[in-house]
Enzyme design. Structure first.
Site, mmCIF file in Angstrom:
data_model
loop_
_atom_site.group_PDB
_atom_site.id
_atom_site.type_symbol
_atom_site.label_atom_id
_atom_site.label_comp_id
_atom_site.label_asym_id
_atom_site.label_seq_id
_atom_site.Cartn_x
_atom_site.Cartn_y
_atom_site.Cartn_z
ATOM 1 N N HIS A 157 -8.811 55.355 4.441
ATOM 2 C CA HIS A 157 -9.061 56.395 5.438
ATOM 3 C C HIS A 157 -10.491 56.896 5.257
ATOM 4 O O HIS A 157 -10.864 57.300 4.151
ATOM 5 C CB HIS A 157 -8.124 57.591 5.220
ATOM 6 N N CYS A 195 4.599 43.741 9.491
ATOM 7 C CA CYS A 195 3.601 44.711 9.053
ATOM 8 C C CYS A 195 2.799 45.179 10.266
ATOM 9 O O CYS A 195 2.154 44.374 10.944
ATOM 10 C CB CYS A 195 2.670 44.073 8.017
ATOM 11 N N HIS A 202 -5.163 49.966 3.023
ATOM 12 C CA HIS A 202 -6.007 50.594 4.033
ATOM 13 C C HIS A 202 -6.733 51.787 3.430
ATOM 14 O O HIS A 202 -6.272 52.398 2.476
ATOM 15 C CB HIS A 202 -5.215 51.008 5.280
ATOM 16 N N ASP A 211 -7.591 56.462 13.691
ATOM 17 C CA ASP A 211 -6.242 56.851 13.306
ATOM 18 C C ASP A 211 -5.572 57.554 14.478
ATOM 19 O O ASP A 211 -6.209 58.348 15.180
ATOM 20 C CB ASP A 211 -6.304 57.780 12.095
#
Length: 112
Positions: A100, A3, A98, A29
């Site tokens: 954002h 992962c 996750h 990101d």
């Protein structure tokens, strides 16, 4: 486990950290979709929001606490969006929970 987010959380893969504590890591990101685009991950592997349980749900609350701190640090007083994608139809690209955080510009709905 292979992962990528677990490897980032373990320090095996570098990232541009924005926030870190014992439970959560937040980093920029690599393909930002807004002037501010930060990913928040639990350090414990959870595949997606569909895998949140009474035993691990405290991590989601902790992520939102961290997000509030980061939003203040990044001066997102005009607002921001937090989104998580779940599964193939939800466009989840990494099978590790996750969130954002998108900010620094006006958001539109639907998000296209």
């Amino acid at each position: 486990m292979d992962c990528i987010f677990c490897k980032i959380a373990n320090g095996e893969i570098p990232s541009t950290k924005v926030y870190e504590d014992d439970l959560v890591l937040a980093f920029k990101d690599l393909e930002p979709q807004a002037p501010v685009h930060v990913l928040f991950i639990p350090k414990e592997h959870i595949a997606s929001a569909a895998d949140i349980t009474p035993e691990n749900s405290h991590l989601v609350a902790h992520i939102y606490e961290a997000a509030a701190k980061v939003a203040k640090d990044l001066e997102l007083e005009n607002g921001f969006r937090i989104v998580t994608n779940v599964g193939e139809d939800g466009q989840q690209s990494v099978k590790h929970l996750h969130f954002h955080m998108l900010g620094g510009r006006g958001m539109h709905w639907p998000p296209g």
